[in-house]
Enzyme design. Structure first.
Site, mmCIF file in Angstrom:
data_model
loop_
_atom_site.group_PDB
_atom_site.id
_atom_site.type_symbol
_atom_site.label_atom_id
_atom_site.label_comp_id
_atom_site.label_asym_id
_atom_site.label_seq_id
_atom_site.Cartn_x
_atom_site.Cartn_y
_atom_site.Cartn_z
ATOM 1 N N PRO A 98 0.844 -1.191 0.000
ATOM 2 C CA PRO A 98 0.000 0.000 0.000
ATOM 3 C C PRO A 98 0.882 1.244 0.000
ATOM 4 C CG PRO A 98 0.218 -0.823 2.245
ATOM 5 C CD PRO A 98 1.107 -1.675 1.382
ATOM 6 N N GLY A 99 0.328 2.312 -0.596
ATOM 7 C CA GLY A 99 1.024 3.593 -0.600
ATOM 8 C C GLY A 99 0.043 4.692 -0.247
ATOM 9 N N VAL A 100 0.543 5.921 -0.106
ATOM 10 C CA VAL A 100 -0.321 7.049 0.242
ATOM 11 C C VAL A 100 -0.563 7.969 -0.957
ATOM 12 C CG1 VAL A 100 0.157 7.031 2.715
ATOM 13 C CG2 VAL A 100 1.669 8.312 1.180
ATOM 14 N N GLY A 101 0.033 7.608 -2.087
ATOM 15 C CA GLY A 101 -0.188 8.397 -3.291
ATOM 16 C C GLY A 101 0.286 7.612 -4.492
ATOM 17 N N HIS A 104 5.456 15.087 -4.181
ATOM 18 C CA HIS A 104 6.055 13.860 -4.722
ATOM 19 C C HIS A 104 5.300 13.391 -5.980
ATOM 20 C CE1 HIS A 104 7.949 9.733 -3.958
ATOM 21 N NE2 HIS A 104 7.003 9.467 -4.859
ATOM 22 N N GLU A 105 3.972 13.411 -5.917
ATOM 23 C CA GLU A 105 3.167 12.903 -7.039
ATOM 24 C C GLU A 105 3.195 13.860 -8.233
ATOM 25 O OE1 GLU A 105 2.604 9.923 -6.752
ATOM 26 O OE2 GLU A 105 2.652 9.710 -4.572
ATOM 27 N N GLY A 133 10.041 7.601 0.556
ATOM 28 C CA GLY A 133 10.251 6.462 -0.332
ATOM 29 C C GLY A 133 9.319 6.599 -1.519
ATOM 30 N N CYS A 134 9.372 5.624 -2.410
ATOM 31 C CA CYS A 134 8.535 5.667 -3.611
ATOM 32 C C CYS A 134 8.238 4.230 -4.022
ATOM 33 C CB CYS A 134 9.277 6.394 -4.728
ATOM 34 S SG CYS A 134 8.388 6.417 -6.291
ATOM 35 N N HIS A 187 6.218 13.283 -10.157
ATOM 36 C CA HIS A 187 6.123 12.122 -11.059
ATOM 37 C C HIS A 187 5.579 12.525 -12.431
ATOM 38 C CE1 HIS A 187 7.232 8.440 -9.020
ATOM 39 N NE2 HIS A 187 6.500 8.702 -7.956
HETATM 40 ZN ZN ZN Z 1 6.714 7.874 -6.092
#
Ligand code: ZN
Length: 227
Positions: free
Chosen positions: A77-80, A184-185, A141-142, A188
């Site tokens: 799971p991630g937050v974005g 961060h997003e 992190g990513c 991207h």
């Molecule tokens: Zn990322």
């Protein structure tokens, strides 16, 4: 407009709270992810993603993309998540934070990071601006640089404007961790990864970060790296 798909997306975005996340699976039984995340090295992560024509937002293509992005973010799971991370070069991002996803942090860490629950949000063609001059540095992190982390300085507060999943104008002005997620997003979507912005000497495996720095105040972490 594909009414059925929009209805299913609305249901997904409104009904799924933290409690609807996937059940815990045994760590000894790794599974192939249903929504694999594109990893660093793939050209799609280094290209500038294309704007979405607002007239296309109601189409099955874009509605399905959003559904897939939310599913991939939750599965990780991630937050974005940004669309290029699932191989789609379009300016779409999603974010969501839950109590479950911050469960491994202490109350002090949550407070220091200004991490708060964020119900799922979708931004199409987002534009980001910093609010004020305050900065914050934390490990980041990513999902596309799996297993690694680095210290990244980000604006403490930002405002993002764009279109939501219905094609309606949307604005989000936030501080702390959600501001970090948005920076961060949006990066991207411009082909930028956090490793381009990190303090390079802080580059660490996620395992080392967990072992050495979990629960420590950020001042102590920065001191270790001579910052
Ligand atoms: Zn990322």
């Amino acid at each position: 407009m594909n009414v059925a798909r929009i209805a299913s997306l609305v249901a997904l975005l409104t009904a799924c709270g933290p409690s609807a996340s996937k059940p815990m699976t045994a760590p000894s039984a790794p599974q192939t992810p249903e929504h694999p995340i594109v990893q660093a090295g793939a050209p799609v992560l280094r290209a500038r993603a294309a704007a979405v024509d607002p007239a296309r937002i109601g189409t099955a293509e874009i509605q399905d993309l959003i559904i897939k992005m939310v599913a991939a973010m939750r599965e990780a799971p991630g937050v974005g998540l940004a669309a290029p991370q699932i191989g789609v070069p379009l300016r779409v991002l999603v974010l969501e934070d839950t109590d479950e996803r911050m469960a491994r942090l202490t109350a002090a860490e949550i407070a220091e990071r200004e991490r708060v629950v964020v119900p799922v949000r979708v931004f199409i063609n987002p534009q980001l601006r910093a609010v004020g001059d305050e900065k914050r540095t934390f490990f980041e992190g990513c999902l596309s640089v799996d297993g690694w982390a680095g210290l990244v300085e980000r604006h403490a507060e930002v405002e993002v404007t764009g279109l939501d999943e219905h094609g309606q104008p949307a604005t989000m002005r936030v501080r702390g961790w959600p501001a970090r997620i948005l920076q961060h997003e949006v990066d991207h979507l411009d082909g930028t990864l956090y490793v381009d912005r990190m303090v390079t000497r802080s580059f660490s495996t996620a395992e080392q970060v967990k072992e050495r720095f979990a629960g420590k105040p950020i001042a102590e972490v920065l001191a270790v790296f001579g910052l």
